[in-house]
Design a protein around this motif. Structure first.
Motif, PDB file in Angstrom:
ATOM      1  N   ARG A  64      26.436  39.951  39.874  1.00 35.74           N
ATOM      2  CA  ARG A  64      25.075  40.261  39.414  1.00 35.74           C
ATOM      3  C   ARG A  64      24.772  41.755  39.442  1.00 35.74           C
ATOM      4  O   ARG A  64      23.616  42.155  39.312  1.00 35.74           O
ATOM      5  N   VAL A  65      25.799  42.570  39.625  1.00 29.17           N
ATOM      6  CA  VAL A  65      25.593  44.012  39.807  1.00 29.17           C
ATOM      7  C   VAL A  65      26.437  44.803  38.814  1.00 29.17           C
ATOM      8  O   VAL A  65      27.598  44.496  38.585  1.00 29.17           O
ATOM      9  N   HIS A  66      25.814  45.839  38.231  1.00 32.40           N
ATOM     10  CA  HIS A  66      26.526  46.804  37.390  1.00 32.40           C
ATOM     11  C   HIS A  66      26.350  48.174  38.043  1.00 32.40           C
ATOM     12  O   HIS A  66      25.215  48.667  38.147  1.00 32.40           O
ATOM     13  N   LEU A  67      27.427  48.779  38.514  1.00 35.26           N
ATOM     14  CA  LEU A  67      27.356  50.076  39.179  1.00 35.26           C
ATOM     15  C   LEU A  67      27.927  51.159  38.269  1.00 35.26           C
ATOM     16  O   LEU A  67      28.981  50.969  37.665  1.00 35.26           O
ATOM     17  N   ARG A  68      27.228  52.295  38.199  1.00 35.21           N
ATOM     18  CA  ARG A  68      27.655  53.381  37.330  1.00 35.21           C
ATOM     19  C   ARG A  68      27.554  54.729  38.054  1.00 35.21           C
ATOM     20  O   ARG A  68      26.530  55.051  38.656  1.00 35.21           O
ATOM     21  N   HIS A  69      28.647  55.509  37.975  1.00 39.90           N
ATOM     22  CA  HIS A  69      28.648  56.878  38.494  1.00 39.90           C
ATOM     23  C   HIS A  69      28.081  57.772  37.404  1.00 39.90           C
ATOM     24  O   HIS A  69      28.781  58.136  36.457  1.00 39.90           O
ATOM     25  N   ALA A  70      26.805  58.092  37.518  1.00 38.48           N
ATOM     26  CA  ALA A  70      26.126  58.832  36.451  1.00 38.48           C
ATOM     27  C   ALA A  70      24.866  59.485  36.999  1.00 38.48           C
ATOM     28  O   ALA A  70      24.406  59.192  38.107  1.00 38.48           O
ATOM     29  N   ASN A  71      24.305  60.353  36.185  1.00 38.99           N
ATOM     30  CA  ASN A  71      23.007  60.967  36.450  1.00 38.99           C
ATOM     31  C   ASN A  71      21.941  60.081  35.813  1.00 38.99           C
ATOM     32  O   ASN A  71      22.155  59.518  34.744  1.00 38.99           O
ATOM     33  N   PHE A  72      20.767  59.976  36.454  1.00 37.39           N
ATOM     34  CA  PHE A  72      19.749  59.124  35.825  1.00 37.39           C
ATOM     35  C   PHE A  72      19.222  59.704  34.519  1.00 37.39           C
ATOM     36  O   PHE A  72      18.470  59.048  33.795  1.00 37.39           O
ATOM     37  N   SER A  73      19.619  60.926  34.177  1.00 40.79           N
ATOM     38  CA  SER A  73      19.316  61.441  32.839  1.00 40.79           C
ATOM     39  C   SER A  73      20.053  60.640  31.765  1.00 40.79           C
ATOM     40  O   SER A  73      19.693  60.688  30.588  1.00 40.79           O
ATOM     41  N   GLU A  74      21.081  59.886  32.169  1.00 36.16           N
ATOM     42  CA  GLU A  74      21.859  59.042  31.255  1.00 36.16           C
ATOM     43  C   GLU A  74      21.383  57.593  31.285  1.00 36.16           C
ATOM     44  O   GLU A  74      22.114  56.680  30.879  1.00 36.16           O
ATOM     45  N   LEU A  75      20.169  57.362  31.741  1.00 35.10           N
ATOM     46  CA  LEU A  75      19.653  56.022  31.986  1.00 35.10           C
ATOM     47  C   LEU A  75      19.807  55.092  30.783  1.00 35.10           C
ATOM     48  O   LEU A  75      20.307  53.971  30.906  1.00 35.10           O
ATOM     49  N   LYS A  76      19.374  55.536  29.621  1.00 35.70           N
ATOM     50  CA  LYS A  76      19.413  54.652  28.446  1.00 35.70           C
ATOM     51  C   LYS A  76      20.843  54.252  28.093  1.00 35.70           C
ATOM     52  O   LYS A  76      21.107  53.085  27.760  1.00 35.70           O
ATOM     53  N   ALA A  77      21.750  55.204  28.161  1.00 37.96           N
ATOM     54  CA  ALA A  77      23.147  54.907  27.846  1.00 37.96           C
ATOM     55  C   ALA A  77      23.745  53.945  28.862  1.00 37.96           C
ATOM     56  O   ALA A  77      24.500  53.029  28.501  1.00 37.96           O
ATOM     57  N   VAL A  78      23.403  54.121  30.135  1.00 42.42           N
ATOM     58  CA  VAL A  78      23.931  53.236  31.188  1.00 42.42           C
ATOM     59  C   VAL A  78      23.439  51.808  30.974  1.00 42.42           C
ATOM     60  O   VAL A  78      24.204  50.842  31.087  1.00 42.42           O
ATOM     61  N   VAL A  79      22.159  51.654  30.666  1.00 40.99           N
ATOM     62  CA  VAL A  79      21.600  50.319  30.440  1.00 40.99           C
ATOM     63  C   VAL A  79      22.263  49.660  29.231  1.00 40.99           C
ATOM     64  O   VAL A  79      22.642  48.483  29.268  1.00 40.99           O
ATOM     65  N   ALA A  80      22.437  50.440  28.156  1.00 43.56           N
ATOM     66  CA  ALA A  80      23.083  49.895  26.956  1.00 43.56           C
ATOM     67  C   ALA A  80      24.526  49.497  27.243  1.00 43.56           C
ATOM     68  O   ALA A  80      24.990  48.422  26.827  1.00 43.56           O
ATOM     69  N   ASP A  81      25.251  50.350  27.981  1.00 44.91           N
ATOM     70  CA  ASP A  81      26.644  50.042  28.318  1.00 44.91           C
ATOM     71  C   ASP A  81      26.762  48.810  29.210  1.00 44.91           C
ATOM     72  O   ASP A  81      27.802  48.152  29.238  1.00 44.91           O
ATOM     73  N   SER A  82      25.696  48.505  29.943  1.00 44.21           N
ATOM     74  CA  SER A  82      25.694  47.326  30.808  1.00 44.21           C
ATOM     75  C   SER A  82      25.331  46.058  30.040  1.00 44.21           C
ATOM     76  O   SER A  82      25.332  44.965  30.604  1.00 44.21           O
ATOM     77  N   GLY A  83      25.002  46.215  28.753  1.00 45.40           N
ATOM     78  CA  GLY A  83      24.748  45.060  27.904  1.00 45.40           C
ATOM     79  C   GLY A  83      23.296  44.667  27.742  1.00 45.40           C
ATOM     80  O   GLY A  83      23.000  43.554  27.320  1.00 45.40           O
ATOM     81  N   PHE A  84      22.365  45.603  28.038  1.00 45.03           N
ATOM     82  CA  PHE A  84      20.945  45.273  27.968  1.00 45.03           C
ATOM     83  C   PHE A  84      20.205  46.282  27.091  1.00 45.03           C
ATOM     84  O   PHE A  84      20.579  47.453  27.009  1.00 45.03           O
ATOM     85  N   SER A  85      19.145  45.815  26.451  1.00 44.74           N
ATOM     86  CA  SER A  85      18.297  46.693  25.649  1.00 44.74           C
ATOM     87  C   SER A  85      16.953  46.945  26.322  1.00 44.74           C
ATOM     88  O   SER A  85      16.290  47.943  26.065  1.00 44.74           O
ATOM     89  N   GLN A  86      16.544  46.021  27.212  1.00 43.99           N
ATOM     90  CA  GLN A  86      15.296  46.163  27.951  1.00 43.99           C
ATOM     91  C   GLN A  86      15.500  45.697  29.390  1.00 43.99           C
ATOM     92  O   GLN A  86      16.430  44.931  29.679  1.00 43.99           O
ATOM     93  N   VAL A  87      14.612  46.165  30.270  1.00 44.09           N
ATOM     94  CA  VAL A  87      14.699  45.788  31.680  1.00 44.09           C
ATOM     95  C   VAL A  87      13.297  45.472  32.197  1.00 44.09           C
ATOM     96  O   VAL A  87      12.292  45.820  31.581  1.00 44.09           O
ATOM     97  N   ASP A  88      13.258  44.807  33.356  1.00 47.16           N
ATOM     98  CA  ASP A  88      11.978  44.408  33.948  1.00 47.16           C
ATOM     99  C   ASP A  88      11.414  45.446  34.909  1.00 47.16           C
ATOM    100  O   ASP A  88      10.212  45.414  35.208  1.00 47.16           O
ATOM    101  N   GLY A  89      12.259  46.320  35.402  1.00 48.00           N
ATOM    102  CA  GLY A  89      11.772  47.324  36.336  1.00 48.00           C
ATOM    103  C   GLY A  89      12.788  48.417  36.568  1.00 48.00           C
ATOM    104  O   GLY A  89      13.998  48.190  36.438  1.00 48.00           O
TER     105      GLY A  89
END
Length: 307
Positions: free
Chosen positions: A75-100
């Motif tokens: 249930r976890v997707h971990l990424r070594h990244a800067n939160f400036s890359e937030l949109k790309a990380v979410v997309a790479d994890s397979g999601f277009s929207q999130v709840d929080g």
């Protein structure tokens, strides 16, 4: 000695879980995963099928978190990244929207406790301060290269240090005699630069100088507003962004960004915390790090609920 993940106690955990309205099946992003203390609570509240996307710039913290979350990795997707890359990380994890989305800003206790990271003046170590050690200039590079006026402005603006010009002058004079390579060497320069009364004040006289260098090295304020806006863009209607800050500069960016988004024409954002949420007396007593913490929250409004 406790492990790093045991020595770092996240702040305002109950408050974040409350404001996020964590629910089973939800998708949540922890933009500053750290040692997964908050992530663990979110995963517990979103069981059996909630998803946690964890982002961190610190490879050591990410490795510790992966170990801690071993039983929950499906249930976890971990990424070594800067939160400036937030949109790309979410997309790479397979999601277009999130709840929080959660931002727990600043430096963690384990980072401060490891002299080799160079964040603290309490123990001698290399003057590094990079959260992501793969890239960027170190604090030693800034101390070595910046002209006196730029160094003074940096310490004043990012550290809110009243003796910034004296400290900058002392650094320039000291580096003419040899490179300032360690936290201990820099601390000694600051201590010599400031008045005796300031050396024995409520906080250590090098605190603000170290804060300024850390913020500059990691470009912490530069990436914060765009990341907060990206987080709101990713929310489903009713989704929320929570941001915890630990000093006035961070809190000012969070407050002004949330307020600006709420006041934009045809805004789909509402600020839920007119005043910041702070730690309870009990938490402040047993976790000193919580004393300066301020939590602010915004929600994405469903179109049908907009006036």
């Amino acid at each position: 000695m406790n492990s790093a993940r045991e020595s770092h106690e996240p702040v305002l955990v109950d408050e974040i879980v409350f404001w996020l309205q964590c629910k089973p099946g939800g998708v949540y992003v922890d933009c500053t995963l750290g040692y997964a203390g908050l992530a663990t609570r979110i995963l517990e509240r979103t069981a059996p099928n909630g998803i946690l996307i964890g982002i961190d710039r610190d490879a050591t913290a990410l490795s510790e978190s992966r170990s801690r979350l071993q039983d929950l990795l499906p249930r976890v997707h971990l990424r070594h990244a800067n939160f400036s890359e937030l949109k790309a990380v979410v997309a790479d994890s397979g999601f277009s929207q999130v709840d929080g989305v959660i931002f727990d800003l600043g430096v963690s206790s384990p980072q401060l406790d490891r002299p080799e990271r160079g964040f603290s003046f309490r123990e001698d170590g290399p003057l590094d301060m990079r959260m992501d050690q793969r890239e960027g200039r170190t604090a030693a590079d800034l101390v070595r290269d910046l002209p006196e006026s730029e160094l003074a402005d940096l310490i004043y603006q990012l550290g809110e240090e009243r003796y910034s010009r004296r400290i900058a002058r002392a650094i320039v004079q000291a580096r003419m005699q040899g490179a300032i390579r360690t936290t201990g060497e820099l601390t000694a320069v600051v201590e010599r630069a400031v008045p005796a009364s300031y050396r024995h004040g409520r906080i250590h006289c090098a605190t603000r100088t170290f804060q300024a260098l850390r913020i500059a090295v990691n470009r912490e304020l530069d990436v914060l507003e765009p990341a907060l806006r990206d987080a709101v863009d990713l929310l489903v209607p009713g989704g929320r962004v929570c941001a915890i800050s630990f000093h006035s500069l961070e809190d000012r960016v969070v407050k002004h960004t949330f307020r600006a988004m709420a006041n934009e024409p045809e805004s789909s954002v509402t600020v839920l915390t007119k005043k910041p949420v702070v730690a309870s007396d009990d938490e402040r007593h047993h976790n000193p790090r919580s004393r300066s913490a301020k939590l602010r929250v915004v929600e994405r409004i469903a179109k049908e609920s907009m006036p």
